[in-house]
Structure formats: C-alpha cells, structure tokens
Design a protein around this motif. Structure first.
Motif, PDB file in Angstrom:
ATOM      1  N   ASP A   1       0.859  -1.181   0.000  1.00  0.00           N
ATOM      2  CA  ASP A   1       0.000   0.000   0.000  1.00  0.00           C
ATOM      3  C   ASP A   1       0.899   1.236   0.000  1.00  0.00           C
ATOM      4  O   ASP A   1       1.246   1.775   1.047  1.00  0.00           O
ATOM      5  CB  ASP A   1      -0.910  -0.006   1.221  1.00  0.00           C
TER       6      ASP A   1
ATOM      7  N   ASN B   1      -0.171   4.530   1.911  1.00  0.00           N
ATOM      8  CA  ASN B   1       0.054   4.549   3.356  1.00  0.00           C
ATOM      9  C   ASN B   1       1.541   4.633   3.688  1.00  0.00           C
ATOM     10  O   ASN B   1       1.933   5.272   4.670  1.00  0.00           O
ATOM     11  CB  ASN B   1      -0.564   3.312   4.013  1.00  0.00           C
TER      12      ASN B   1
ATOM     13  N   GLU C   1       4.261  -8.942   1.585  1.00  0.00           N
ATOM     14  CA  GLU C   1       3.305  -7.859   1.817  1.00  0.00           C
ATOM     15  C   GLU C   1       3.918  -6.832   2.771  1.00  0.00           C
ATOM     16  O   GLU C   1       4.740  -7.189   3.616  1.00  0.00           O
ATOM     17  CB  GLU C   1       1.998  -8.379   2.440  1.00  0.00           C
TER      18      GLU C   1
ATOM     19  N   HIS D   1       2.506  -3.574   5.317  1.00  0.00           N
ATOM     20  CA  HIS D   1       1.357  -2.863   5.868  1.00  0.00           C
ATOM     21  C   HIS D   1       1.846  -1.851   6.911  1.00  0.00           C
ATOM     22  O   HIS D   1       2.847  -2.078   7.594  1.00  0.00           O
ATOM     23  CB  HIS D   1       0.378  -3.832   6.540  1.00  0.00           C
ATOM     24  N   THR D   2       1.128  -0.738   7.030  1.00  0.00           N
ATOM     25  CA  THR D   2       1.404   0.221   8.093  1.00  0.00           C
ATOM     26  C   THR D   2       0.335   0.091   9.169  1.00  0.00           C
ATOM     27  O   THR D   2      -0.760  -0.420   8.919  1.00  0.00           O
ATOM     28  CB  THR D   2       1.383   1.664   7.556  1.00  0.00           C
TER      29      THR D   2
END
Length: 202
Positions: A4, A7, A77, A79-80
C-alpha cells in the motif's frame, strides 16, 4: 507482492528519529519471526530487492536479513499501522530467521498447532513402528498412507451427511492428521499446500 504505497508515503519517520519498528510475520502461518527497525532507505531497498532489509543500529548501516547466512526473508506484503509509525511485513523465510537456528527470534513460538503437529509427524520417520502409530504408517508405505486419507474422507462425508456434528469433528481431525502424514510421506509440506491456496485466492 502487496504494498500500500499511499500509506507508506504517510509514514511518520520523524516520530522516532527516522526509524520505525518493523514486525516480520510468516506470510503463510502468521507466526511472528522477528522485530527490526527500518529507515526510509531500508524500506526503499526492501521494496526494490524483494528481500527484507533493516537499518542496523549497532552497525549503523543497512542490513539485509540473511546477507551472511543466506536465510533471507522474501517480501510478500507490507502494511502500516493505524498511527503510521510502525510496519508489518509478511515474508517467506528461506531457512531459520533467528541467528540461534530457530524459525522465530521469539522463544516458545512454533506457529500454528497444525504446523507443530506436522513437525511431530516428520520426527516419526524412522521411529520404532511398534511404539508409534505414525511410524507404522510410514513403514507401510505411501499407498497405505493414501488409503487412510481416502477412508477418513469418506467418514467425514458420512458424518456431514447424517448431521452428526461430534462425529464430523472427530473424523475431520483424523482426516487432517492423515493428510499431514501422506504429505510428509511424499516429501511435501503444509506450507506448500497453503502456498497453492494463497495463489488461488490472489
């Protein structure tokens, strides 16, 4: 690879002196493998190379996990968190993550129970068949192991068809166990099955 980028662009680097904590999790089992720290250059190199790279506070330089041992973490992957001041990375480990030779840097973690059971089953190869049911299955060969999967599959279907929920639970447990045995006898693993499922899901 799922990233993402919107983000990631909002990460609050200044909050912790241009470093953010990064939790690494096994992409298939969910097991927490390690904790490291990244600066913006480490994150950039991770995204470019596909191998998880940290900023080493002791060495004061970028450090790709496994650069010496070969036990790299393949990026899957990124992510935050909700405050944009931490990262969660899901990765595929190429060998043990910890320098002590264990899969995780955290003690007393062994992933899911199913993977723990798989390890126990693998340890029964070559054991005394008179003292271990699993060892006796291995001794009888792949055809008998496969036959047991078929038998248990029929029992699961019958229990479901007759709405016998207790029997369905018991027979499902038997089926999963015997499936792990036949995978082990075929030199395959549950991780490989999960990888196929993940590819289909994607």
């Amino acid at each position: 690879m799922r990233v993402d980028k919107q983000n990631l662009n909002s990460l609050d680097w200044a909050k912790m002196d241009n470093l953010v904590p990064c939790v690494v999790q096994h992409v298939l089992t969910g097991e927490v493998l390690m904790l490291g720290y990244m600066n913006d250059k480490a994150l950039e190199k991770t995204l470019e190379s596909g191998q998880v790279t940290f900023y080493s506070r002791s060495k004061e330089r970028l450090w790709t996990k496994g650069e010496s041992s070969g036990h790299v973490l393949e990026l899957e992957e990124v992510h935050t968190d909700c405050d944009s001041d931490a990262l969660l990375i899901k990765a595929t480990p190429n060998g043990p993550t910890c320098h002590l030779g264990t899969q995780s840097c955290f003690a007393d973690t062994s992933g899911s129970f199913l993977h723990h059971l798989e390890g126990v089953i693998n340890s029964r190869k070559g054991a005394d068949a008179g003292e271990s049911y699993t060892a006796s299955l291995f001794q009888k060969g792949i055809k008998r192991c496969a036959q047991k999967v078929g038998e248990e599959g029929v029992e699961v279907a019958l229990a479901a068809a007759t709405n016998d929920k207790d029997e369905l639970l018991n027979e499902s447990a038997d089926l999963l166990y015997h499936l792990l045995v036949v995978l082990s006898a075929s030199d395959l693993s549950m991780n490989e099955v999960l990888k196929v499922l993940k590819q289909r899901h994607n």
